[in-house]
Design a protein around this motif. Structure first.
Motif, short mmCIF file in Angstrom:
data_model
loop_
_atom_site.label_atom_id
_atom_site.label_comp_id
_atom_site.label_asym_id
_atom_site.label_seq_id
_atom_site.Cartn_x
_atom_site.Cartn_y
_atom_site.Cartn_z
N SER A 76 -5.52 2.57 -2.51
CA SER A 76 -5.92 1.29 -1.94
C SER A 76 -5.98 0.21 -3.02
CB SER A 76 -7.29 1.42 -1.27
OG SER A 76 -7.77 0.18 -0.84
N VAL A 77 -6.55 0.56 -4.16
CA VAL A 77 -6.63 -0.39 -5.28
C VAL A 77 -5.22 -0.78 -5.74
CG1 VAL A 77 -7.34 -0.65 -7.70
CG2 VAL A 77 -8.92 0.33 -6.03
N ARG A 83 -0.07 -6.27 -3.86
CA ARG A 83 -0.04 -7.43 -2.95
C ARG A 83 -0.39 -8.72 -3.68
NH1 ARG A 83 -3.43 -4.48 0.72
NH2 ARG A 83 -2.13 -3.02 1.79
N SER A 84 -1.37 -8.65 -4.56
CA SER A 84 -1.79 -9.87 -5.26
C SER A 84 -0.72 -10.35 -6.24
CB SER A 84 -3.12 -9.67 -5.97
OG SER A 84 -2.99 -8.77 -7.05
N THR A 85 0.02 -9.43 -6.84
CA THR A 85 1.09 -9.85 -7.76
C THR A 85 2.32 -10.35 -6.98
OG1 THR A 85 1.96 -7.59 -7.95
CG2 THR A 85 0.38 -8.30 -9.62
#
Length: 88
Positions: A76-77, A83-85
């Motif tokens: 999950s992390v 996704r953030s990158t």
């Protein structure tokens, strides 16, 4: 000839599929590996072998669940980071 990582992966996948195509009883074939994996948790919770079998099994089950929950959390992390990158 040096193979790329993708080629090595494909070659391994082919070999695995050939092996499984020749295996009559998949459950029996993988039983020793499953047993070794699960016994790891019993050794983890009772390295001295002093607990009663029922208690050892109960604790081993909790240790196994925690193991898979840690894997799910790490996944999950990693997905969140990816996704953030991608959004940036």
């Amino acid at each position: 000839m040096a193979l790329t990582p993708e080629q090595r992966s494909l070659r391994a996948s082919i070999a695995a599929n050939v092996q499984w195509s020749k295996t009559a009883d998949r459950t029996a074939h993988t039983a020793p590996a499953r047993e070794a994996f699960l016994s790891r948790f019993e050794r983890e919770v009772d390295p001295e072998g002093v607990l009663p079998p029922q208690e050892r099994a109960k604790r081993a089950e909790s240790a196994r669940k925690a193991y898979f929950q840690r894997l799910a959390f790490a996944s999950s992390v990693a997905r969140s980071k990816r996704r953030s990158t991608e959004a940036a």
